[in-house]
Design a protein around this motif. Structure first.
Motif, PDB file in Angstrom:
ATOM      1  N   ARG A 516       4.326  -1.297   3.492  1.00 56.93           N
ATOM      2  CA  ARG A 516       3.689  -1.240   2.188  1.00 56.93           C
ATOM      3  C   ARG A 516       2.228  -1.695   2.282  1.00 56.93           C
ATOM      4  NH1 ARG A 516       1.627  -3.918  -1.347  1.00 56.93           N
ATOM      5  NH2 ARG A 516       1.899  -5.856  -0.203  1.00 56.93           N
ATOM      6  N   GLN A 517       2.017  -2.778   3.062  1.00 57.43           N
ATOM      7  CA  GLN A 517       0.674  -3.362   3.172  1.00 57.43           C
ATOM      8  C   GLN A 517      -0.297  -2.378   3.838  1.00 57.43           C
ATOM      9  OE1 GLN A 517      -0.539  -6.711   2.100  1.00 57.43           O
ATOM     10  NE2 GLN A 517      -2.148  -5.198   2.291  1.00 57.43           N
ATOM     11  N   VAL A 518       0.175  -1.751   4.926  1.00 56.57           N
ATOM     12  CA  VAL A 518      -0.717  -0.809   5.613  1.00 56.57           C
ATOM     13  C   VAL A 518      -1.072   0.347   4.681  1.00 56.57           C
ATOM     14  CG1 VAL A 518      -0.923   0.790   7.557  1.00 56.57           C
ATOM     15  CG2 VAL A 518       0.153  -1.442   7.886  1.00 56.57           C
ATOM     16  N   LYS A 519      -0.051   0.811   3.951  1.00 54.15           N
ATOM     17  CA  LYS A 519      -0.295   1.907   3.008  1.00 54.15           C
ATOM     18  C   LYS A 519      -1.325   1.474   1.949  1.00 54.15           C
ATOM     19  CE  LYS A 519       0.767   6.016   1.794  1.00 54.15           C
ATOM     20  NZ  LYS A 519       0.493   7.127   2.703  1.00 54.15           N
ATOM     21  N   GLU A 520      -1.210   0.221   1.533  1.00 52.22           N
ATOM     22  CA  GLU A 520      -2.152  -0.269   0.512  1.00 52.22           C
ATOM     23  C   GLU A 520      -3.579  -0.306   1.069  1.00 52.22           C
ATOM     24  OE1 GLU A 520      -1.033  -3.982  -1.676  1.00 52.22           O
ATOM     25  OE2 GLU A 520      -3.157  -4.480  -1.381  1.00 52.22           O
ATOM     26  N   TRP A 521      -3.708  -0.816   2.326  1.00 48.17           N
ATOM     27  CA  TRP A 521      -5.039  -0.838   2.955  1.00 48.17           C
ATOM     28  C   TRP A 521      -5.601   0.573   3.046  1.00 48.17           C
ATOM     29  CZ3 TRP A 521      -2.872  -4.584   7.166  1.00 48.17           C
ATOM     30  CH2 TRP A 521      -3.011  -5.907   6.719  1.00 48.17           C
ATOM     31  N   GLU A 522      -4.731   1.482   3.442  1.00 43.23           N
ATOM     32  CA  GLU A 522      -5.158   2.871   3.585  1.00 43.23           C
ATOM     33  C   GLU A 522      -5.668   3.390   2.245  1.00 43.23           C
ATOM     34  OE1 GLU A 522      -2.036   5.765   4.245  1.00 43.23           O
ATOM     35  OE2 GLU A 522      -3.182   6.641   5.875  1.00 43.23           O
ATOM     36  N   GLY A 523      -4.902   3.058   1.197  1.00 44.44           N
ATOM     37  CA  GLY A 523      -5.263   3.516  -0.142  1.00 44.44           C
ATOM     38  C   GLY A 523      -6.609   2.958  -0.587  1.00 44.44           C
ATOM     39  N   SER A 524      -6.941   1.740  -0.099  1.00 46.36           N
ATOM     40  CA  SER A 524      -8.201   1.145  -0.551  1.00 46.36           C
ATOM     41  C   SER A 524      -9.359   1.578   0.355  1.00 46.36           C
ATOM     42  CB  SER A 524      -8.080  -0.379  -0.579  1.00 46.36           C
ATOM     43  OG  SER A 524      -7.943  -0.854   0.732  1.00 46.36           O
ATOM     44  N   GLY A 525      -9.112   2.572   1.197  1.00 43.00           N
ATOM     45  CA  GLY A 525     -10.194   3.176   1.960  1.00 43.00           C
ATOM     46  C   GLY A 525     -10.455   2.546   3.319  1.00 43.00           C
ATOM     47  N   LEU A 526      -9.621   1.617   3.746  1.00 40.28           N
ATOM     48  CA  LEU A 526      -9.839   0.991   5.060  1.00 40.28           C
ATOM     49  C   LEU A 526      -9.369   1.926   6.175  1.00 40.28           C
ATOM     50  CD1 LEU A 526      -8.661  -2.651   4.363  1.00 40.28           C
ATOM     51  CD2 LEU A 526     -10.943  -1.949   5.116  1.00 40.28           C
ATOM     52  N   GLN A 527     -10.000   1.784   7.332  1.00 39.79           N
ATOM     53  CA  GLN A 527      -9.586   2.544   8.513  1.00 39.79           C
ATOM     54  C   GLN A 527      -8.399   1.794   9.118  1.00 39.79           C
ATOM     55  OE1 GLN A 527     -11.287   5.373   9.565  1.00 39.79           O
ATOM     56  NE2 GLN A 527      -9.522   5.609  10.934  1.00 39.79           N
ATOM     57  N   VAL A 528      -7.168   2.226   8.814  1.00 42.81           N
ATOM     58  CA  VAL A 528      -6.023   1.408   9.219  1.00 42.81           C
ATOM     59  C   VAL A 528      -5.606   1.657  10.667  1.00 42.81           C
ATOM     60  CG1 VAL A 528      -5.088   1.063   6.915  1.00 42.81           C
ATOM     61  CG2 VAL A 528      -4.356   3.057   8.268  1.00 42.81           C
TER      62      VAL A 528
END
Ligand code: C2E
Ligand code: MG
Ligand code: MG
Length: 712
Positions: A516-528
């Motif tokens: 969930r956390q990685v998906k959230e980072w991805e959603g906020s535009g971070l290069q995951v």
């Protein structure tokens, strides 16, 4: 060992479960462990683990209603006490539930912490009373079987209700066969001179309400027709209100030799498999020893021993070999001790040695060593020869207890500790062991609530590419934010969670939260980057792990390429074929697989080649002394070379210094993780790190002497 009570609440009403949990915190007799499930199906599934002490069950569940719920739980619960919760208008159903064996009920308009607590207290009191009755019955049973006379009981109708061992032998009827038969059928007596059927002594005893002696010349005709001359008497049995409830006939063979009487006594006091004193006789000897030691001011010691992995011997080699092993152990133990000492079998694979007179506690450890040496020599059992190991606990009088029960309990606790310390060793009892056991219980009790109270958090530690300094991945590491203890590291609760089964829901939470956390980072535009999650062996072997992983991936909609599972070597090397099958199924979901703590287990290279593993993580212990210990340096170099030839990625764990980093770079290690780059960070701080990047932490040729603060 201390008794831990685990309760199961089967109820889908959150309000009930909340009250229930609150009540348990303060309930007397705790700490309690508890599980809550919302459906009958899940309740029955949970009961299969057979560790539940009592069940609180709502009769109205999403998948079952009314008495059907009770019937099904009873089928699954095998005698575990059940308390039912019924609707406010369902008094009649609740009463019927009692009739069908429920221990108690609560109606919905009366459910509060107070009535839960009272019901729980009633259950505990009932248990104590039932235990008392059981002990009383056991004692009567042992007494009846250890006397030399035959004892036979009937009800008021003259139907047999009981025979002791001697009565079984003398009549030729087993107690089981005789039960319910007419007295005249089982106890056929005639006058030895006239051959006339003798009058039934029981009838006379009941009619006159007195003990009656039997007529002289009485002959008992056995089931097989053989005869023996007997003497006997009959007496009425009264119930609590003084009414006659039946009769007891006591008789003996006039010629029955003393030897047979002794044999009977022997049977009641000795274990039939090993011919060692049993628990009854041991307790007796312990009481005598303690009394003598108290009078004379001497010491005694109790050695509690348990074979390691005896269940496997029984399961894999058969009960016959199991029995022979126990007999061989018994013989060796007996040859180790003095005549005045007692070797006894407690049951199963547990033995107790009572050293009746020792001068120092050290004498007990000398004996423990002697026993370890004697028992670990190979045992030849017919065609098989077998090596065993054992764990030993020691307690001494007067230091560790003033009575038999305490000394035994404490020696048992010490034995348990010896097992935890890696088996095949001995431990003296210490008071801290009890404290530790209680402490551990507290952790376990709290752990049960931690998930629903949302006390777990994940911290994230980056993995760095050693050539470019880029963050290539992140490991999710769980922490427990305990209301009183603060941040608890995984080493202090994961092993406990594994032992009590809580690792399954915790592991599932970790996996879901990380995704969930990685998906959230991805959603906020971070290069995951891919996230690694540690999987414990229990999860890996659970049977539905692949399924639950797929469900989590689907639920969080995270690309499986962004997930890596870390498994330890020991998990993979146990039952290699089934491990390989699970690994292949996992691989099919699209996730990456890593071997954690590599080098500490006993990996077989040929298996590693066959396993669909992507990454090897070199264990911290080798990295730590990489620049000072040539052995560790050699191991790390070998792992890196091997990983390359197997075409697997290699990550060094626990990099703390620049020296270690340079060594790894020089030997072609691609990636590393450790405090040198960053400690594990909470999600917020890790997001900042992900955005900023870490390239500056990689020393290059012209930057060699920089001394930066490394942990952001
Ligand atoms: P691990 O998977 O080998 O994780 C690496 C551990 O080393 C972590 O400890 C990490 O904080 C620590 N570490 C990282 N860099 C350094 C360093 O430079 N020096 C030293 N001395 N230590 C470093 P942590 O977080 O206490 O976790 C310990 C172990 O607990 C993990 O070892 C893993 O086996 C287990 N664990 C952690 N989280 C989970 C989880 O969610 N599920 C399961 N089943 N086990 C977990
Ligand atoms: Mg790990
Ligand atoms: Mg590791």
């Amino acid at each position: 060992m201390l008794k831990r009570r685990r309760l199961l609440l089967i109820d889908d009403d959150d309000a009930h479960s909340k009250i229930f949990q609150e009540m348990l915190i303060n309930a007397d007799g705790g700490p309690f462990q508890n599980d809550t499930v919302g459906t009958l199906a899940r309740g029955c599934e949970r009961l299969k683990q057979k560790d539940i002490w009592a069940i609180f069950a709502n009769l109205s569940l999403p998948d079952s209603q009314g008495l059907n719920t009770l019937d099904n739980i009873q089928k699954a619960a095998h005698g575990v006490p059940i308390l039912v919760l019924a609707g406010a208008e369902e008094q009649a159903i609740a009463t019927e539930a009692l009739r069908r064996g429920a221990k108690d009920y609560l109606l919905e308009d009366h459910i509060d912490a107070y009535s839960f607590a009272r019901a729980l207290r009633n259950m505990m009191e009932r248990e104590t009373a039932e235990e008392g009755m059981f002990t009383e019955k056991e004692r009567a049973q042992v007494t009846l079987n250890s006397i030399g006379d035959a004892v036979l009981c009937t009800d008021t109708e003259g139907n047999i209700t009981y025979l002791n061992i001697v009565a079984e032998q003398m009549t030729g009827w087993s107690c089981e066969d005789a039960q319910g038969e007419r007295l005249a059928q089982v106890f056929q007596i005639v006058d030895g001179v006239t051959r006339k059927v003798s009058p039934n002594p029981m009838e006379l005893a009941m009619r006159t309400n007195k003990t009656v002696e039997l007529s002289a010349n009485c002959v008992l005709i056995r089931r097989d027709g053989s005869e023996s001359a007997i003497e006997d008497s009959a007496a009425p049995i009264h119930d609590r209100s003084g009414e006659i409830a039946g009769a007891v006939i006591v008789f003996h063979d006039v010629k029955m030799s003393k030897a047979i009487t002794e044999e009977m006594v022997h049977l009641a006091q000795y274990d039939s498999l090993t011919n060692l004193p049993n628990r009854v006789l041991l307790t007796d000897r312990m009481n005598q020893t303690i009394a003598r030691a108290r009078r004379n001011g001497t010491r005694a010691a109790v050695i509690y021993l348990d074979l390691d992995g005896f269940k496997q011997i029984n399961d894999s080699l058969g009960h016959d070999i199991g029995d022979k092993t126990l007999q061989s152990v018994a013989a060796r133990l007996s040859s180790c001790v003095r005549n005045s000492d007692t070797v006894s079998r407690q049951g199963g694979d547990e033995f107790v040695v009572l050293l009746s007179e020792i001068s120092h506690p050290e004498d007990a450890s000398v004996m423990a060593k002697k026993i370890l040496n004697a028992l670990t020599l190979s045992h030849s059992l017919g065609d098989t020869s077998l090596h065993i190991t054992l764990s030993i606990g020691l307690s001494t009088y007067p230091e560790d207890g003033a009575d038999a029960e305490t000394l035994l309990k404490n020696a048992d606790t010490a034995m348990y500790q010896a097992k935890k310390n890696g088996r095949n060793n001995y431990q003296f009892y210490t008071k801290e062991m009890n404290i530790r056991a209680i402490e551990r219980q507290n952790v376990e009790a709290d752990l049960g609530f931690a998930l629903e109270r949302e006390e777990f958090v994940l911290h994230y530690q980056p993995k760095i590419n050693l050539a470019t300094g880029q963050i290539t991945g992140v490991e999710a590491l769980v922490r427990w934010v305990h209301p009183n203890r603060g941040l608890v590291p995984p080493g202090e609760f994961i092993p406990i969670a594994e032992e009590c089964g809580l690792i399954m829901p915790i592991g599932r939470w970790v996996l879901r939260e990380a995704c969930r956390q990685v998906k959230e980072w991805e959603g906020s535009g971070l290069q995951v980057v891919p996230v690694s999650v540690n999987i414990s062996s229990l999860e890996f072997r659970s049977g539905d792990f692949v399924e639950s992983l797929s469900a989590i991936l689907k639920g969080t909609r995270l690309d499986p390429n962004y997930v890596e599972l870390e498994l330890t070597e020991t998990v993979l090397m146990r039952r290699v074929e089934s491990a390989n099958a699970v690994l292949r199924a996992l691989k099919c979901t699209g996730v990456r697989l890593a071997v954690d703590d590599f080098g500490t287990g006993y990996s077989s290279l040929s298996y590693l080649k066959r396993f669909p593993i992507d990454t090897l993580k070199i264990d911290q212990s080798f990295v730590r002394d990489i620049s000072t210990d040539p052995d560790d340096a050699a191991i790390v170099t070998a792992i890196i070379t091997m990983a390359r030839s197997l075409k697997k990625r290699v990550v060094a764990e626990g990099v703390e210094t620049e020296e270690q980093l340079r060594f790894l770079q020089a030997h072609g290690c691609e990636e590393a993780q450790g405090y040198y780059f960053s400690e594990p960070l909470n999600a917020k701080r890790f997001a900042i790190l992900l955005e900023a990047g870490m390239t500056s932490f990689i020393p290059t040729a012209n930057e060699e002497e920089t001394n930066e603060v490394n942990v952001p």
